[in-house]
Design a protein around this motif. Structure first.
Motif, PDB file in Angstrom:
ATOM      1  N   VAL A   1      18.803   8.596 -46.104  1.00 43.25           N
ATOM      2  CA  VAL A   1      19.030   9.223 -44.796  1.00 43.25           C
ATOM      3  C   VAL A   1      20.321   8.718 -44.162  1.00 43.25           C
ATOM      4  CG1 VAL A   1      18.087   9.495 -42.475  1.00 43.25           C
ATOM      5  CG2 VAL A   1      16.568   9.590 -44.455  1.00 43.25           C
ATOM      6  N   ALA A   2      20.586   7.409 -44.324  1.00 42.76           N
ATOM      7  CA  ALA A   2      21.758   6.805 -43.671  1.00 42.76           C
ATOM      8  C   ALA A   2      23.053   7.408 -44.172  1.00 42.76           C
ATOM      9  CB  ALA A   2      21.757   5.293 -43.894  1.00 42.76           C
ATOM     10  N   GLY A   3      23.098   7.814 -45.442  1.00 41.04           N
ATOM     11  CA  GLY A   3      24.316   8.418 -45.968  1.00 41.04           C
ATOM     12  C   GLY A   3      24.749   9.631 -45.177  1.00 41.04           C
ATOM     13  N   ARG A   4      23.769  10.316 -44.579  1.00 38.95           N
ATOM     14  CA  ARG A   4      24.093  11.511 -43.785  1.00 38.95           C
ATOM     15  C   ARG A   4      24.223  11.179 -42.293  1.00 38.95           C
ATOM     16  NH1 ARG A   4      20.293  13.002 -47.644  1.00 38.95           N
ATOM     17  NH2 ARG A   4      20.957  14.645 -49.087  1.00 38.95           N
ATOM     18  N   LEU A   5      23.247  10.428 -41.759  1.00 42.58           N
ATOM     19  CA  LEU A   5      23.234  10.181 -40.324  1.00 42.58           C
ATOM     20  C   LEU A   5      24.347   9.238 -39.878  1.00 42.58           C
ATOM     21  CD1 LEU A   5      19.404   9.842 -39.542  1.00 42.58           C
ATOM     22  CD2 LEU A   5      20.880  11.851 -39.382  1.00 42.58           C
ATOM     23  N   LEU A   6      24.733   8.282 -40.756  1.00 45.12           N
ATOM     24  CA  LEU A   6      25.740   7.301 -40.362  1.00 45.12           C
ATOM     25  C   LEU A   6      27.147   7.693 -40.803  1.00 45.12           C
ATOM     26  CD1 LEU A   6      23.853   3.941 -41.046  1.00 45.12           C
ATOM     27  CD2 LEU A   6      24.126   5.182 -38.891  1.00 45.12           C
ATOM     28  N   HIS A   7      27.292   8.913 -41.347  1.00 47.10           N
ATOM     29  CA  HIS A   7      28.630   9.372 -41.705  1.00 47.10           C
ATOM     30  C   HIS A   7      29.479   9.443 -40.433  1.00 47.10           C
ATOM     31  CE1 HIS A   7      31.944  11.408 -43.444  1.00 47.10           C
ATOM     32  NE2 HIS A   7      31.712  12.559 -42.831  1.00 47.10           N
ATOM     33  N   GLY A   8      30.596   8.725 -40.445  1.00 49.63           N
ATOM     34  CA  GLY A   8      31.449   8.664 -39.266  1.00 49.63           C
ATOM     35  C   GLY A   8      31.249   7.426 -38.439  1.00 49.63           C
ATOM     36  N   ALA A   9      30.173   6.668 -38.685  1.00 44.74           N
ATOM     37  CA  ALA A   9      29.948   5.439 -37.933  1.00 44.74           C
ATOM     38  C   ALA A   9      30.859   4.336 -38.461  1.00 44.74           C
ATOM     39  CB  ALA A   9      28.487   5.002 -38.062  1.00 44.74           C
ATOM     40  N   PRO A  10      31.360   3.457 -37.591  1.00 40.57           N
ATOM     41  CA  PRO A  10      32.196   2.351 -38.058  1.00 40.57           C
ATOM     42  C   PRO A  10      31.434   1.467 -39.039  1.00 40.57           C
ATOM     43  CG  PRO A  10      32.331   2.580 -35.671  1.00 40.57           C
ATOM     44  CD  PRO A  10      31.222   3.475 -36.120  1.00 40.57           C
ATOM     45  N   ALA A  11      32.103   1.039 -40.082  1.00 42.82           N
ATOM     46  CA  ALA A  11      31.455   0.211 -41.099  1.00 42.82           C
ATOM     47  C   ALA A  11      30.955  -1.097 -40.515  1.00 42.82           C
ATOM     48  CB  ALA A  11      32.441  -0.067 -42.237  1.00 42.82           C
ATOM     49  N   ARG A  12      31.674  -1.668 -39.563  1.00 40.08           N
ATOM     50  CA  ARG A  12      31.259  -2.946 -38.991  1.00 40.08           C
ATOM     51  C   ARG A  12      29.905  -2.822 -38.304  1.00 40.08           C
ATOM     52  NH1 ARG A  12      35.253  -4.028 -33.924  1.00 40.08           N
ATOM     53  NH2 ARG A  12      34.140  -5.998 -34.021  1.00 40.08           N
ATOM     54  N   LEU A  13      29.610  -1.632 -37.753  1.00 40.43           N
ATOM     55  CA  LEU A  13      28.329  -1.452 -37.082  1.00 40.43           C
ATOM     56  C   LEU A  13      27.201  -1.164 -38.060  1.00 40.43           C
ATOM     57  CD1 LEU A  13      29.366   0.595 -33.903  1.00 40.43           C
ATOM     58  CD2 LEU A  13      29.107  -1.884 -34.190  1.00 40.43           C
ATOM     59  N   SER A  14      27.467  -0.340 -39.057  1.00 43.60           N
ATOM     60  CA  SER A  14      26.404  -0.015 -40.005  1.00 43.60           C
ATOM     61  C   SER A  14      26.079  -1.215 -40.902  1.00 43.60           C
ATOM     62  CB  SER A  14      26.791   1.200 -40.844  1.00 43.60           C
ATOM     63  OG  SER A  14      28.063   1.028 -41.424  1.00 43.60           O
ATOM     64  N   ILE A  15      27.102  -1.890 -41.416  1.00 47.57           N
ATOM     65  CA  ILE A  15      26.851  -3.065 -42.248  1.00 47.57           C
ATOM     66  C   ILE A  15      26.319  -4.216 -41.397  1.00 47.57           C
ATOM     67  CG2 ILE A  15      27.869  -4.765 -43.796  1.00 47.57           C
ATOM     68  CD1 ILE A  15      29.979  -2.662 -44.527  1.00 47.57           C
ATOM     69  N   GLY A  16      27.003  -4.484 -40.292  1.00 47.81           N
ATOM     70  CA  GLY A  16      26.558  -5.566 -39.417  1.00 47.81           C
ATOM     71  C   GLY A  16      25.178  -5.312 -38.845  1.00 47.81           C
ATOM     72  N   GLY A  17      24.909  -4.055 -38.464  1.00 50.99           N
ATOM     73  CA  GLY A  17      23.584  -3.730 -37.944  1.00 50.99           C
ATOM     74  C   GLY A  17      22.512  -3.890 -39.000  1.00 50.99           C
ATOM     75  N   GLY A  18      22.823  -3.499 -40.235  1.00 49.33           N
ATOM     76  CA  GLY A  18      21.856  -3.666 -41.307  1.00 49.33           C
ATOM     77  C   GLY A  18      21.546  -5.134 -41.565  1.00 49.33           C
ATOM     78  N   LEU A  19      22.587  -5.977 -41.603  1.00 51.61           N
ATOM     79  CA  LEU A  19      22.365  -7.412 -41.796  1.00 51.61           C
ATOM     80  C   LEU A  19      21.601  -8.014 -40.627  1.00 51.61           C
ATOM     81  CD1 LEU A  19      25.820  -8.300 -43.328  1.00 51.61           C
ATOM     82  CD2 LEU A  19      23.616  -8.866 -44.364  1.00 51.61           C
ATOM     83  N   LEU A  20      21.867  -7.520 -39.434  1.00 56.06           N
ATOM     84  CA  LEU A  20      21.116  -7.991 -38.275  1.00 56.06           C
ATOM     85  C   LEU A  20      19.626  -7.673 -38.422  1.00 56.06           C
ATOM     86  CD1 LEU A  20      21.063  -9.149 -35.367  1.00 56.06           C
ATOM     87  CD2 LEU A  20      21.502  -6.824 -34.545  1.00 56.06           C
ATOM     88  N   LEU A  21      19.307  -6.454 -38.861  1.00 57.65           N
ATOM     89  CA  LEU A  21      17.905  -6.087 -39.069  1.00 57.65           C
ATOM     90  C   LEU A  21      17.268  -6.926 -40.177  1.00 57.65           C
ATOM     91  CD1 LEU A  21      18.025  -2.188 -38.782  1.00 57.65           C
ATOM     92  CD2 LEU A  21      17.121  -3.821 -37.114  1.00 57.65           C
ATOM     93  N   ILE A  22      18.031  -7.218 -41.227  1.00 59.92           N
ATOM     94  CA  ILE A  22      17.516  -8.075 -42.299  1.00 59.92           C
ATOM     95  C   ILE A  22      17.156  -9.453 -41.746  1.00 59.92           C
ATOM     96  CG2 ILE A  22      18.176  -9.316 -44.408  1.00 59.92           C
ATOM     97  CD1 ILE A  22      19.833  -6.797 -45.130  1.00 59.92           C
ATOM     98  N   GLY A  23      18.067 -10.010 -40.941  1.00 52.05           N
ATOM     99  CA  GLY A  23      17.789 -11.310 -40.341  1.00 52.05           C
ATOM    100  C   GLY A  23      16.599 -11.277 -39.407  1.00 52.05           C
ATOM    101  N   VAL A  24      16.530 -10.255 -38.567  1.00 53.88           N
ATOM    102  CA  VAL A  24      15.403 -10.138 -37.627  1.00 53.88           C
ATOM    103  C   VAL A  24      14.098  -9.922 -38.387  1.00 53.88           C
ATOM    104  CG1 VAL A  24      14.432  -8.741 -35.764  1.00 53.88           C
ATOM    105  CG2 VAL A  24      16.862  -9.338 -35.743  1.00 53.88           C
ATOM    106  N   GLY A  25      14.136  -9.150 -39.482  1.00 55.43           N
ATOM    107  CA  GLY A  25      12.934  -8.936 -40.282  1.00 55.43           C
ATOM    108  C   GLY A  25      12.392 -10.228 -40.850  1.00 55.43           C
ATOM    109  N   ALA A  26      13.291 -11.093 -41.350  1.00 49.35           N
ATOM    110  CA  ALA A  26      12.848 -12.389 -41.865  1.00 49.35           C
ATOM    111  C   ALA A  26      12.296 -13.260 -40.747  1.00 49.35           C
ATOM    112  CB  ALA A  26      14.011 -13.094 -42.572  1.00 49.35           C
ATOM    113  N   LEU A  27      12.962 -13.267 -39.605  1.00 49.53           N
ATOM    114  CA  LEU A  27      12.469 -14.058 -38.472  1.00 49.53           C
ATOM    115  C   LEU A  27      11.120 -13.539 -37.972  1.00 49.53           C
ATOM    116  CD1 LEU A  27      15.791 -14.544 -36.464  1.00 49.53           C
ATOM    117  CD2 LEU A  27      14.649 -16.180 -37.978  1.00 49.53           C
TER     118      LEU A  27
END
Length: 506
Positions: A312-338
């Motif tokens: 889904v992200a390949g379509r919905l995040l098309h045009g989003a800055p990479a720093r937000l999509s990558i950084g946001g994904g890593l943030l969710l990974i960290g929050v998921g572990a916490l």
């Protein structure tokens, strides 16, 4: 339909490669009981495979460009099959670990050539279809691996997770010989053997030091000596690459902050999202009494979430800055572990992990597609293959180092949760002995559960920190707000969902 036979050949190898890694995760407790191996032995069964992949991916790609991609792919299949047979027949942990390393050699040869084989076999729209199918097959392998592994281990024994590779390898070899044409790069240069040797020595010494630190201590001569050897080997690697006319990795790529961010993000993503799964599986089977199938099913929500979100992200995040999509994904990974650390208490069951696993999977699915695309966009087109190989290497190395680092944290957490029990009890629990202990002394359940809860909480906290640090690095270093080129959704989903076994850069 003959035109799709090359795709079939490549998908067979990729499916087997990825399933094999996730299979091992749920089979570890049975291996430990059968071979009476130590906690460090369990870590090496997982780690040595990832290390071999990380060390040899770039070199295998260079070799394939020079002598022929089909030839290297077929060689990888043959080595993988022989090593799988040897793993299944292994009579002790040392032999199993050694043959797992050989499996990694074969896996690196296959992994480094699959995309090049598809690129040479298909053009235009057919190429897009091929990569989409390839990605979907890889994602399905990651999602079903724990279940397949659980079924084989529970009903036939853990050795069959390796024996099952033999007919698949035979079929892949037959289809490859029949349908895949040879291809090579006429401008390819020689192999960077000194660079490969230095990188392998550094990665191996560092991982070994981290695995042994629980027994030796951080200030022991053995630990300090191994860390010193690792530092010297990595320094030698840098010198070799700077002076080589045909470097395995062009260090000039690291002049780009975006490329540095991608490498750091890939390394920390693997360490934060996947490396703790072996300790979760150990707890589920040895302390909670689950069979391999049920333990595998517990881990599936993360893979399914990653697979779905990446598509889904390949379509919905098309045009989003990479720093937000990558950084946001890593943030969710960290929050998921916490979140897993916060929800898990002594006596809690597997359900306490599910919300955090799903959140982590969403983060993986969100971050992985733009990671690959940003790596490609950060370098000149002539260096795209090297950039993709470097990203795969970083993620394999992140998985290997993550298992080692989290192993230290997990064991320390077990010790701190023992209460008045002797320290040696932590070694029994870490080696998968909780089931036998509880069968002999049911009254021990209270302190066993407390120890595992403590060990897993510390492990999740460390994973969470890795995810948050990765998010911070990405947000600070990726400065350009422009969007990156999207990765085909289904192909990207494979990279997201494959978990520790490795993700293919697309």
């Amino acid at each position: 339909m003959r035109k799709w036979l090359p795709l079939t050949a490549v998908c067979l190898g990729a499916f087997m490669l990825l399933v094999d890694v996730t299979i091992v995760t749920v089979a570890l407790p049975d291996m430990a009981a059968d071979m009476h191996t130590s906690f460090a032995g369990l870590q090496w069964v997982m780690d040595v495979y990832a290390l071999a992949l990380a060390a040899l991916l770039l070199g295998a790609g260079s070799l394939a460009d020079r002598i022929g991609r089909r030839r290297v792919y077929l060689g990888g299949l043959a080595v993988f099959a022989a090593a799988s047979l040897a793993c299944g027949l292994a009579t002790g942990p040392a032999a199993l670990i050694a043959f797992r390393a050989v499996q990694g050699v074969g896996g690196a040869a296959m992994f480094a050539t699959t995309m090049a084989l598809l690129s040479s076999a298909y053009q235009g729209r057919d190429r897009g279809v091929a990569f989409g199918v390839w990605g979907a097959v890889n994602g399905a392998a990651a999602a079903t691996g724990p279940i397949i592994g659980g079924l084989l281990t529970e009903h036939f024994g853990w050795r069959w997770i390796f024996f099952i590779n033999l007919p698949v390898c035979a079929l892949a070899v037959w289809v490859t010989l029949r349908a895949v044409a040879e291809s090579r790069n006429p401008h390819a240069t020689g192999l960077d053997l000194p660079g490969m040797a230095a990188f392998t020595a550094g990665a191996g010494a560092l991982t070994y030091a981290l695995i042994r630190v629980g027994e030796n201590g951080w200030t022991s001569a053995a630990t300090l000596g191994l860390l010193g050897l690792a530092a010297a080997a990595f320094a030698a690697f840098v010198l070799v690459e700077l002076r080589s006319s045909r470097p395995m990795l062009d260090l000039a790529l690291f002049r780009s902050p975006n490329f540095v961010a991608v490498m750091a993000g890939g390394l920390l993503l693997s360490g934060a999202a996947f490396s703790y799964l072996m300790y979760v599986s150990l707890w589920l089977q040895s302390a909670e009494g689950m069979g391999p199938v049920r333990a595998g099913l517990v881990l599936v929500p993360m893979s399914l979430a990653a697979f779905t979100v990446s598509a889904v992200a390949g379509r919905l995040l098309h045009g989003a800055p990479a720093r937000l999509s990558i950084g946001g994904g890593l943030l969710l990974i960290g929050v998921g572990a916490l979140l897993q650390a916060w929800m898990l208490d002594a006596g809690d069951g597997w359900t306490a992990l599910v919300p955090g696993l799903v959140l982590t999977g969403i983060g993986v699915g969100m971050a992985t597609p733009p990671l690959a695309a940003t790596a490609m966009a950060a370098v000149a087109p002539a260096r795209a293959g090297m950039a993709g190989g470097a990203l795969n290497t970083a993620r394999q190395l992140g998985n290997a180092l993550g298992i080692a680092v989290l192993g230290v944290v997990f064991h320390a957490g077990l010790v701190s949760g023992l209460g008045g029990q002797p320290r040696e009890a932590a070694d029994v629990l870490a080696s998968g002995g909780a089931g036998h202990l509880l069968a002999a002394a049911p009254a021990a359940r209270e302190w066993v559960e407390a120890a595992f809860a403590s060990g897993l909480r510390e492990t999740f906290l460390a994973s969470g920190v890795m995810g948050l640090v990765g998010a911070l690095v990405v947000v600070l270093l990726i400065r350009r707000p422009a969007a990156v080129a999207p990765v085909p959704a289904r192909a990207a989903s494979a990279a997201a969902a494959t978990g520790p076994a490795e993700r293919a850069s697309v």
